[in-house]
Each structure stands twice: as structure tokens, then as C-alpha cells.
Design a protein around this motif. Structure first.
Motif, short mmCIF file in Angstrom:
data_model
loop_
_atom_site.label_atom_id
_atom_site.label_comp_id
_atom_site.label_asym_id
_atom_site.label_seq_id
_atom_site.Cartn_x
_atom_site.Cartn_y
_atom_site.Cartn_z
N LYS A 1 -4.51 0.56 -10.83
CA LYS A 1 -4.40 0.82 -9.39
C LYS A 1 -3.93 2.25 -9.12
O LYS A 1 -4.44 2.91 -8.23
CB LYS A 1 -3.43 -0.17 -8.73
N ARG B 1 -6.69 12.11 -12.94
CA ARG B 1 -6.91 10.94 -13.79
C ARG B 1 -7.35 11.36 -15.19
O ARG B 1 -6.82 10.87 -16.19
CB ARG B 1 -7.95 10.03 -13.13
N THR C 1 -7.07 11.75 -7.99
CA THR C 1 -8.32 12.51 -8.04
C THR C 1 -8.88 12.41 -9.46
O THR C 1 -8.12 12.18 -10.42
CB THR C 1 -8.10 13.99 -7.69
N GLU D 1 0.83 -1.20 0.00
CA GLU D 1 0.00 0.00 0.00
C GLU D 1 0.87 1.26 0.00
O GLU D 1 0.58 2.23 -0.70
CB GLU D 1 -0.93 0.00 1.22
N VAL E 1 1.46 6.73 -6.85
CA VAL E 1 0.39 7.71 -7.09
C VAL E 1 0.93 9.12 -6.93
O VAL E 1 0.70 9.99 -7.78
CB VAL E 1 -0.81 7.46 -6.15
N ASP E 2 1.65 9.36 -5.85
CA ASP E 2 2.21 10.69 -5.61
C ASP E 2 3.18 11.09 -6.72
O ASP E 2 3.19 12.25 -7.16
CB ASP E 2 2.92 10.74 -4.25
N LEU F 1 2.32 1.71 -3.48
CA LEU F 1 1.30 2.22 -4.39
C LEU F 1 1.09 3.71 -4.17
O LEU F 1 1.00 4.49 -5.12
CB LEU F 1 -0.01 1.46 -4.21
N LYS F 2 1.03 4.13 -2.92
CA LYS F 2 0.85 5.55 -2.62
C LYS F 2 2.02 6.36 -3.17
O LYS F 2 1.83 7.46 -3.71
CB LYS F 2 0.71 5.79 -1.12
N GLU G 1 -6.73 4.79 -10.15
CA GLU G 1 -7.87 4.75 -9.22
C GLU G 1 -7.62 5.55 -7.94
O GLU G 1 -8.56 6.02 -7.32
CB GLU G 1 -8.24 3.31 -8.87
N GLN G 2 -6.36 5.69 -7.56
CA GLN G 2 -6.02 6.41 -6.33
C GLN G 2 -5.86 7.92 -6.57
O GLN G 2 -5.70 8.67 -5.60
CB GLN G 2 -4.73 5.84 -5.72
#
Length: 112
Positions: A77, A87, A83, A42, A49-50, A45-46, A80-81
Motif C-alpha cells: 500500500k 518506489r 512515485t 487514508e 507514504v510521506d 497511509l498518506k 503503490e502511493q
């Protein structure tokens, strides 16, 4: 009952209890390891995303286009995380085929 048989039963019960405690300890350790692995996943993944959210949409789109189709699940994945604005900006800069494929894949994962 003779004393030696009582001792035998006591030793047998003690061994059985020791084995049970070992099994319980191993199950607890396995559960803790699984929880840690999930937390690590997790966090990774964060981080992705960042990273991609901080990039210019056209640059993130280029990377995601190059990841398709082999890493579709990872791209989904990550997207989806993000905004909806982040996206959509990235999807708008991707090839139409990849944008469609990703949108369909994200839709499949929505609760029905």
C-alpha cells in the motif's frame, strides 16, 4: 370501529415509526463512522507514504525488508502511493527476494 381500537392502532403505528426512525438514525451513524474510519485510515497511509518517501531509499529499504513478510500488504500500500522513481529507488535497495515478492503482489492488484 371502536375508539379504543383506533387509539391502539395509532399507538402501534407510532411505535413502529419510532423504531424505523431509530433504525435509520443508527444506519446513518454507522455509515458516518465507517466513512470517518476510512478517512482516518487514508490519512495514516498518506503519513506513512510521506515518511518513507522522505527517507533515503537504502534506509526505507531496510525498514521494508524487516517488515517482510508479516506486513507485506502494508508495504505494498505504501509503495503503490509513491512515485515510480521513489518506489524503484527503494526496491533496488531491498533484498532481491523481497523486491520480487512486492512486485508480484503489486502486479496482482492491477486491474486485469
Amino acid at each position: 370501529m371502536c375508539v379504543s381500537f383506533k387509539v391502539f392502532l395509532y399507538v402501534k403505528r407510532a411505535k413502529k415509526n419510532k423504531i424505523q426512525r431509530k433504525k435509520e438514525a443508527q444506519a446513518a451513524a454507522d455509515s458516518e463512522a465507517a466513512a470517518q474510519a476510512a478517512a482516518d485510515s487514508e490519512a495514516a497511509l498518506k503519513d506513512y507514504v510521506d515518511t518513507y518517501a522522505s527517507m533515503k531509499p537504502k534506509d526505507a529499504a531496510k525498514v521494508f525488508d524487516s517488515m517482510m513478510p508479516d506486513q507485506t500488504d502494508l508495504v505494498v500500500k505504501i509503495l503503490e502511493q509513491m512515485t515510480p522513481d521513489q518506489r524503484s529507488a527503494i526496491l533496488a535497495k531491498m533484498t532481491v527476494t523481497n523486491s520480487v515478492d512486492l512486485t508480484v503482489k503489486m502486479d496482482e492488484q492491477l486491474p486485469q
